[in-house]
Design a protein around this motif. Structure first.
Motif, PDB file in Angstrom:
ATOM      1  N   PRO A 162       7.817   7.827  -4.380  1.00 16.36           N
ATOM      2  CA  PRO A 162       7.425   6.436  -4.680  1.00 16.36           C
ATOM      3  C   PRO A 162       6.255   6.347  -5.657  1.00 16.36           C
ATOM      4  O   PRO A 162       6.247   5.500  -6.562  1.00 16.36           O
ATOM      5  CB  PRO A 162       7.031   5.888  -3.302  1.00 16.36           C
ATOM      6  CG  PRO A 162       7.716   6.746  -2.312  1.00 16.36           C
ATOM      7  CD  PRO A 162       7.815   8.107  -2.937  1.00 16.36           C
ATOM      8  N   ARG A 163       5.275   7.226  -5.492  1.00 14.39           N
ATOM      9  CA  ARG A 163       4.092   7.160  -6.359  1.00 14.39           C
ATOM     10  C   ARG A 163       4.449   7.485  -7.803  1.00 14.39           C
ATOM     11  O   ARG A 163       4.045   6.769  -8.733  1.00 14.39           O
ATOM     12  CB  ARG A 163       3.030   8.134  -5.830  1.00 14.39           C
ATOM     13  CG  ARG A 163       1.842   8.327  -6.739  1.00 14.39           C
ATOM     14  CD  ARG A 163       0.689   9.035  -6.046  1.00 14.39           C
ATOM     15  NE  ARG A 163       1.120  10.164  -5.259  1.00 14.39           N
ATOM     16  CZ  ARG A 163       1.428  11.370  -5.754  1.00 14.39           C
ATOM     17  NH1 ARG A 163       1.375  11.548  -7.072  1.00 14.39           N
ATOM     18  NH2 ARG A 163       1.798  12.363  -4.976  1.00 14.39           N
ATOM     19  N   ILE A 164       5.217   8.537  -8.000  1.00 15.93           N
ATOM     20  CA  ILE A 164       5.537   8.945  -9.366  1.00 15.93           C
ATOM     21  C   ILE A 164       6.511   7.969 -10.019  1.00 15.93           C
ATOM     22  O   ILE A 164       6.389   7.650 -11.204  1.00 15.93           O
ATOM     23  CB  ILE A 164       6.092  10.378  -9.361  1.00 15.93           C
ATOM     24  CG1 ILE A 164       4.959  11.344  -9.006  1.00 15.93           C
ATOM     25  CG2 ILE A 164       6.709  10.747 -10.698  1.00 15.93           C
ATOM     26  CD1 ILE A 164       5.383  12.765  -8.853  1.00 15.93           C
ATOM     27  N   THR A 165       7.474   7.473  -9.260  1.00 18.81           N
ATOM     28  CA  THR A 165       8.407   6.507  -9.830  1.00 18.81           C
ATOM     29  C   THR A 165       7.666   5.252 -10.298  1.00 18.81           C
ATOM     30  O   THR A 165       7.933   4.718 -11.391  1.00 18.81           O
ATOM     31  CB  THR A 165       9.481   6.128  -8.794  1.00 18.81           C
ATOM     32  OG1 THR A 165      10.159   7.311  -8.377  1.00 18.81           O
ATOM     33  CG2 THR A 165      10.487   5.163  -9.386  1.00 18.81           C
ATOM     34  N   ALA A 166       6.719   4.778  -9.485  1.00 15.06           N
ATOM     35  CA  ALA A 166       5.933   3.607  -9.881  1.00 15.06           C
ATOM     36  C   ALA A 166       5.122   3.902 -11.139  1.00 15.06           C
ATOM     37  O   ALA A 166       5.042   3.066 -12.059  1.00 15.06           O
ATOM     38  CB  ALA A 166       5.008   3.197  -8.740  1.00 15.06           C
ATOM     39  N   PHE A 167       4.536   5.093 -11.196  1.00 14.58           N
ATOM     40  CA  PHE A 167       3.745   5.464 -12.364  1.00 14.58           C
ATOM     41  C   PHE A 167       4.608   5.529 -13.621  1.00 14.58           C
ATOM     42  O   PHE A 167       4.221   5.054 -14.698  1.00 14.58           O
ATOM     43  CB  PHE A 167       3.085   6.819 -12.107  1.00 14.58           C
ATOM     44  CG  PHE A 167       2.423   7.416 -13.308  1.00 14.58           C
ATOM     45  CD1 PHE A 167       1.239   6.887 -13.805  1.00 14.58           C
ATOM     46  CD2 PHE A 167       2.978   8.501 -13.965  1.00 14.58           C
ATOM     47  CE1 PHE A 167       0.625   7.432 -14.921  1.00 14.58           C
ATOM     48  CE2 PHE A 167       2.376   9.056 -15.077  1.00 14.58           C
ATOM     49  CZ  PHE A 167       1.198   8.520 -15.557  1.00 14.58           C
ATOM     50  N   GLN A 168       5.815   6.101 -13.486  1.00 10.52           N
ATOM     51  CA  GLN A 168       6.694   6.219 -14.644  1.00 10.52           C
ATOM     52  C   GLN A 168       7.147   4.848 -15.137  1.00 10.52           C
ATOM     53  O   GLN A 168       7.398   4.654 -16.325  1.00 10.52           O
ATOM     54  CB  GLN A 168       7.897   7.088 -14.278  1.00 10.52           C
ATOM     55  CG  GLN A 168       7.536   8.557 -14.076  1.00 10.52           C
ATOM     56  CD  GLN A 168       8.676   9.390 -13.526  1.00 10.52           C
ATOM     57  OE1 GLN A 168       9.594   8.855 -12.904  1.00 10.52           O
ATOM     58  NE2 GLN A 168       8.631  10.693 -13.730  1.00 10.52           N
ATOM     59  N   ARG A 169       7.290   3.901 -14.243  1.00  7.91           N
ATOM     60  CA  ARG A 169       7.786   2.577 -14.638  1.00  7.91           C
ATOM     61  C   ARG A 169       6.700   1.682 -15.219  1.00  7.91           C
ATOM     62  O   ARG A 169       6.974   0.852 -16.080  1.00  7.91           O
ATOM     63  CB  ARG A 169       8.421   1.895 -13.430  1.00  7.91           C
ATOM     64  CG  ARG A 169       9.758   2.513 -13.051  1.00  7.91           C
ATOM     65  CD  ARG A 169      10.378   1.853 -11.866  1.00  7.91           C
ATOM     66  NE  ARG A 169      11.743   2.346 -11.657  1.00  7.91           N
ATOM     67  CZ  ARG A 169      12.436   2.174 -10.553  1.00  7.91           C
ATOM     68  NH1 ARG A 169      11.910   1.504  -9.553  1.00  7.91           N
ATOM     69  NH2 ARG A 169      13.665   2.665 -10.453  1.00  7.91           N
ATOM     70  N   GLY A 170       5.470   1.830 -14.716  1.00  4.92           N
ATOM     71  CA  GLY A 170       4.449   0.879 -15.171  1.00  4.92           C
ATOM     72  C   GLY A 170       3.157   1.480 -15.655  1.00  4.92           C
ATOM     73  O   GLY A 170       2.280   0.741 -16.111  1.00  4.92           O
ATOM     74  N   GLY A 171       3.002   2.804 -15.569  1.00  7.38           N
ATOM     75  CA  GLY A 171       1.743   3.413 -15.976  1.00  7.38           C
ATOM     76  C   GLY A 171       0.640   3.118 -14.979  1.00  7.38           C
ATOM     77  O   GLY A 171       0.838   2.422 -13.975  1.00  7.38           O
TER      78      GLY A 171
END
Length: 426
Positions: free
Chosen positions: A111-120
């Motif tokens: 969840p953390r990395i997916t959120a980071f990849q989508r929105g920085g």
């Protein structure tokens, strides 16, 4: 005659990765751990550092493990959340050779990395926070209990270059489900029901952007008073430099909303930045080296935290290429677990599949996984028995130094030995 000595030590028991510990060793036993917190000192003091020879004749086990991996058509490599960066690199090399799915980190990584990849994410190092932050927010986390030295070393009490007053020059805000030990030491406390965390984050973001909202709907959605929320937002907007700290799932609410909460935090922090104010978000960090493992996999394959190397090129699709999900769906025919993992974090279907799938464990012999694996290969524990490198939650890499020698191969040694045997048989 026994001579006492003092060894430097980097602690990996929580996400702080404090690298200023000094262990006094006398007569082959740790007798003092200077700068250690109350969580870590009992684990270190009394620990024997005497050289051991715990590895026996494990050639048959190595041969059997190599044969299982060589015969597998859909192997999976998981774990590595407490391994050194060097070991993760060797795991990726093995995965590349046998065409495996490799998944690193823990349940919070996806969840953390997916959120980071989508929105920085607007972030910083802990050193920058120490030197600049005048407003510190702890969101659904209690570092006084879980990360005892975070408060004194990085976020609240230390004197920094632009924060000469230390604690007196900082305003601390705690937003949590109850008045925790950290909240008792804060300047502002806002209580929120974990079920309403996502709604609260979006309301805070709306207030920060000046978006008109009905007060009755705000109170209904968040359970908080509008005036309290406006006061918190004004405090955040007045920060010269603000730092937002949250736990691995960005809250205590449903895990299924973790990615959405990470995205909401990133959006709120981004909106709090202005020409006169800088705001950053940083996780508290987990025990071990999940962030380092994710980074190594990313720089070697371009993708993280779960990558499928079965096609000869790295491929990643959240969920579809997750090693644990592959196992749960019955799409894995051999599993290699590197390091001590908590199987309770896995879905029920994955744990059930593991009982009927050949699997290999590489890790500390005292782990309960060693007794239940198809093949167990004893290995040293990074940070205690193994030198190497780990990476802190803010991306800063730190050396770790072994304080004892049990005579065990490292996890990386085991992976190299497996790769060597597989290549020799091809």
């Amino acid at each position: 005659m026994n001579m006492s000595r003092v060894d430097p030590f980097t602690c990996t028991f929580c996400g702080c990765l404090c690298d200023d510990l000094a262990l006094t060793i006398d007569g082959g036993t740790i007798v003092e751990a200077r700068n250690a917190c109350d969580l870590v000192r009992p684990r270190l003091v009394g620990l024997s550092t005497a050289r051991g020879n715990e590895v026996g004749d494990d050639e048959p086990a190595l041969a059997r493990a190599a044969a299982l991996l060589r015969a597998a058509r859909a192997p999976v490599i998981v774990g590595l959340g407490k391994s050194s960066n060097e070991t993760v690199g060797k795991a990726v090399a093995l995965a590349d050779r046998i065409g495996a799915v490799v998944q690193v980190g823990g349940p919070a990584s996806g969840p953390r990395i997916t959120a980071f990849q989508r929105g920085g994410l607007v972030s910083a190092t802990l050193g920058e926070v120490k030197n600049r932050a005048d407003v510190v927010v702890f969101w659904a986390t209690d570092p006084v209990v879980t990360h005892p030295r975070h408060w004194e070393r990085y976020s609240v009490e230390p004197v920094g270059r632009f924060t000469p007053e230390g604690r007196a020059g900082r305003t601390v805000v705690v937003i949590d489900r109850e008045r925790t030990a950290t909240a008792e030491k804060a300047d502002v406390f806002l209580q929120v029901d974990p079920q309403n965390e996502l709604e609260l984050l979006w309301v805070l973001r709306g207030l920060a952007r000046g978006i008109p909202m009905k007060e009755s709907r705000i109170e209904h959605a968040t359970g908080c008073g509008v005036s309290d929320l406006k006061n918190v937002v004004e405090l955040l907007k007045l920060a010269r430099y603000g730092a937002w700290f949250g736990g691995p799932f960005a809250g205590r609410g449903p895990v299924a909303q973790a990615e959405a909460r990470h995205q909401a935090v990133a959006g709120l922090v981004r909106d709090l930045n202005s020409p006169t104010s800088r705001f950053v978000a940083i996780g508290m960090g987990e025990a071990g080296n999940a962030h380092g493992a994710e980074a190594v996999l990313a720089w070697q394959t371009g993708l993280t935290p779960s990558v499928d190397l079965g096609a000869g090129v790295p491929e990643a699709l959240p969920g579809a290429t997750s090693g644990v999900e592959r196992l749960a769906r019955g799409e894995a025919d051999c599993v290699l677990v590197v390091g001590d993992v908590t199987l309770d974090d896995w879905p029920d279907a994955a744990r059930a599949r593991l009982t009927s799938t050949p699997w290999i464990f590489v890790g500390p012999p005292e782990s309960p996984l060693a007794a239940s694996a198809t093949v167990a290969l004893a290995a040293a524990t990074a940070g205690l028995d193994e030198d190497g490198t780990v990476t802190r939650v803010d991306g800063v890499s730190l050396p770790i130094r072994a304080v004892r020698d049990r005579g065990l191969p490292t996890e990386g040694d085991r992976l190299v030995a497996l790769l060597s045997r597989i290549e020799a048989s091809l």
